[in-house]
Design a protein around this motif. Structure first.
Motif, mmCIF file in Angstrom:
data_model
loop_
_atom_site.group_PDB
_atom_site.id
_atom_site.type_symbol
_atom_site.label_atom_id
_atom_site.label_comp_id
_atom_site.label_asym_id
_atom_site.label_seq_id
_atom_site.Cartn_x
_atom_site.Cartn_y
_atom_site.Cartn_z
ATOM 1 N N LEU A 299 40.382 23.525 8.662
ATOM 2 C CA LEU A 299 39.016 23.628 8.657
ATOM 3 C C LEU A 299 38.926 24.133 6.815
ATOM 4 C CD1 LEU A 299 37.249 24.928 11.875
ATOM 5 C CD2 LEU A 299 37.330 22.355 10.669
ATOM 6 N N THR A 300 39.673 24.979 6.826
ATOM 7 C CA THR A 300 39.655 25.562 5.359
ATOM 8 C C THR A 300 40.011 24.520 4.370
ATOM 9 O OG1 THR A 300 39.954 27.987 6.081
ATOM 10 C CG2 THR A 300 40.362 27.359 3.676
ATOM 11 N N LEU A 301 41.148 23.636 4.697
ATOM 12 C CA LEU A 301 41.727 22.944 3.781
ATOM 13 C C LEU A 301 40.653 21.648 3.652
ATOM 14 C CD1 LEU A 301 45.310 22.762 4.843
ATOM 15 C CD2 LEU A 301 44.644 23.208 2.602
ATOM 16 N N ALA A 302 40.146 21.336 4.830
ATOM 17 C CA ALA A 302 39.172 20.336 4.801
ATOM 18 C C ALA A 302 37.993 20.590 3.893
ATOM 19 C CB ALA A 302 38.653 19.935 6.510
ATOM 20 N N ALA A 303 37.306 21.917 4.131
ATOM 21 C CA ALA A 303 36.404 22.211 3.347
ATOM 22 C C ALA A 303 36.428 22.069 1.794
ATOM 23 C CB ALA A 303 35.917 23.624 3.748
ATOM 24 N N ALA A 304 37.621 22.603 1.482
ATOM 25 C CA ALA A 304 38.086 22.645 0.172
ATOM 26 C C ALA A 304 38.165 21.375 -0.428
ATOM 27 C CB ALA A 304 39.361 23.397 -0.246
ATOM 28 N N TYR A 305 39.096 20.518 0.063
ATOM 29 C CA TYR A 305 39.061 19.097 -0.097
ATOM 30 C C TYR A 305 37.741 18.192 -0.175
ATOM 31 C CZ TYR A 305 44.070 19.191 -1.461
ATOM 32 O OH TYR A 305 45.084 19.349 -1.749
ATOM 33 N N SER A 306 37.010 18.495 0.857
ATOM 34 C CA SER A 306 35.597 17.932 0.935
ATOM 35 C C SER A 306 34.603 18.198 -0.356
ATOM 36 C CB SER A 306 34.815 17.763 1.971
ATOM 37 O OG SER A 306 35.713 17.732 3.498
ATOM 38 N N LEU A 307 34.779 19.422 -0.619
ATOM 39 C CA LEU A 307 34.013 19.965 -2.037
ATOM 40 C C LEU A 307 34.397 19.364 -2.983
ATOM 41 C CD1 LEU A 307 31.906 21.895 -2.783
ATOM 42 C CD2 LEU A 307 33.416 23.469 -2.931
ATOM 43 N N GLU A 319 28.341 20.261 5.579
ATOM 44 C CA GLU A 319 28.316 21.558 5.796
ATOM 45 C C GLU A 319 27.344 22.003 6.593
ATOM 46 O OE1 GLU A 319 28.889 25.136 2.435
ATOM 47 O OE2 GLU A 319 27.198 23.950 2.291
ATOM 48 N N ALA A 320 26.071 21.571 6.343
ATOM 49 C CA ALA A 320 24.869 21.972 7.170
ATOM 50 C C ALA A 320 25.180 21.827 8.508
ATOM 51 C CB ALA A 320 23.854 21.371 6.665
ATOM 52 N N LEU A 321 25.799 20.674 9.015
ATOM 53 C CA LEU A 321 25.974 20.373 10.315
ATOM 54 C C LEU A 321 27.131 21.070 10.981
ATOM 55 C CD1 LEU A 321 25.567 18.088 12.905
ATOM 56 C CD2 LEU A 321 27.051 16.903 11.901
ATOM 57 N N ALA A 322 28.373 21.289 10.185
ATOM 58 C CA ALA A 322 29.236 22.184 10.489
ATOM 59 C C ALA A 322 28.863 23.636 10.894
ATOM 60 C CB ALA A 322 30.341 22.075 9.374
ATOM 61 N N LEU A 323 28.051 24.139 10.113
ATOM 62 C CA LEU A 323 27.725 25.600 10.162
ATOM 63 C C LEU A 323 26.754 25.563 11.395
ATOM 64 C CD1 LEU A 323 26.804 26.618 6.516
ATOM 65 C CD2 LEU A 323 28.616 27.437 7.924
ATOM 66 N N LYS A 324 25.754 24.659 11.534
ATOM 67 C CA LYS A 324 24.921 24.436 12.815
ATOM 68 C C LYS A 324 25.785 24.573 14.010
ATOM 69 C CE LYS A 324 20.903 22.081 14.800
ATOM 70 N NZ LYS A 324 19.962 21.084 14.623
#
Length: 343
Positions: A299-307, A319-324
């Motif tokens: 998930l960390t890798l996915a978030a970094a590459y998505s950003l 991001e908003a959906l994932a946090l919810k």
């Protein structure tokens, strides 16, 4: 009732300190003293504190020497049988002290009682996500690699614990006993928790409620991330001087877990290239984090590459959906564990 000494280090927190102090005064457990340690703050933080007239408040002043020095000063001044720390921008829920004192009174072997934390933003609004650490059976490697206590505003600690780990260091020329290492600006908590785990028989144990509100601010950015890595190296070196086997086995994993954490922090700061760099460094330092905690690592890798790769507007929606979803899952888990505890 036993007295709790609460130490709040104060330095440039004028935006938050009134709410922080009020969260202490609102505690359902009333037998406490509040030691506000002015660490040479140049803003109006102390003036704001002086507006409170509660007789349990004491303001102590010192030249600016950092949060560890402020905590050490507070511990030396403390009269209580229990000590608690609260950063000047964080908050407590009203029942926090009451629940920790009950936990400690019913658990003679526990020296450090901590809670989970809920994240809030700079305006004090809930972000809907939580720190969800392991609560029991906590070992030194877990403290080193994952720091289940989470932050300095969560634990309530028996005074005897600090008596067992105190040391003399001439940081300020006074030669007084110290408890936190004043050479550190980051990982000072972890370094202290490690000494408790390695040098005493006291247990560290958590309770499931999220009783601390931990504020996420934008200050720091990438330069601060690198400073955190420098202080981690200092902690590893110091701990290795008396627990070499621990550091030989867990030093690299600790670095990798911290790099992964810093990657997530860089994501929150919207620093895409730094997030990707930190994630890569985590894997190159200890690739087994992919096996040990695959979900969080991926998930960390996915978030970094998505950003890094996606348009900012699309990334923000994801991001908003994932946090919810994450927050709802964490909340259910907290409620389930609270129900089991009460059963």
């Amino acid at each position: 009732m036993k007295i709790v000494s609460i130490v709040i280090p104060v330095y440039q927190v004028e935006k938050y300190i009134a709410a922080t102090v009020q969260s202490v005064l609102d505690q359902t457990y009333k037998d406490f003293e509040l030691l506000i340690v002015d660490d040479g703050s140049p803003d109006k933080s102390v003036e704001i504190c002086q507006q409170f007239t509660d007789s349990r408040i004491k303001i102590v002043r010192q030249e600016n020497r950092g949060v560890c020095a402020a905590r050490n000063t507070g511990i030396r001044q403390a009269q209580g049988e229990y000590l608690a720390f609260l950063d000047g921008d964080d908050l407590w829920l009203p029942e926090k002290l009451e629940k920790h004192i009950e936990h400690l009174e019913n658990s003679a072997a526990v020296g450090v009682s901590f809670s989970r934390s809920a994240f809030i933003d700079e305006a004090g609004q809930p972000l809907g996500i939580y720190q969800m650490p392991k609560l029991k059976g906590i070992t030194a490697p877990q403290l080193l690699c994952r720091n289940p206590i989470g932050n300095g505003s969560t634990p309530v600690i028996r005074r005897e614990v600090f008596e067992d780990i105190k040391f003399k260091e001439n940081f300020d020329g006074s030669g007084e006993y110290c408890y936190f290492d004043e050479r550190l600006r980051h990982f000072e908590d972890v370094e202290c928790w490690l000494r408790i785990a390695l040098q005493t028989d006291w247990q560290t144990e958590g309770i499931p409620e999220a009783l601390t509100l931990y504020r996420i601010t934008s200050g720091g950015a990438s330069a601060n991330l690198l400073k955190q890595l420098e202080d981690l190296e200092k902690v590893l070196e110091k701990t290795g001087s008396y627990a070499p086997d621990l550091i030989a086995q867990w030093g690299n994993p600790a670095k990798a877990y911290e790099l992964r954490f810093l990657a997530r922090r860089a994501v929150r700061l919207q620093e895409a290239s730094t997030a990707v760099e930190m994630a890569h460094r985590a894997l190159s330092t200890h690739w087994r984090i992919l096996l040990e905690e695959p979900r969080r690592t991926l998930l960390t890798l996915a978030a970094a590459y998505s950003l890094w790769l996606l348009p900012r507007s699309l990334y923000s929606q994801i991001e908003a959906l994932a946090l919810k979803i994450t927050g709802a899952t964490q909340k259910r888990r907290i409620l389930q564990e609270q129900s089991k505890q009460l059963a």
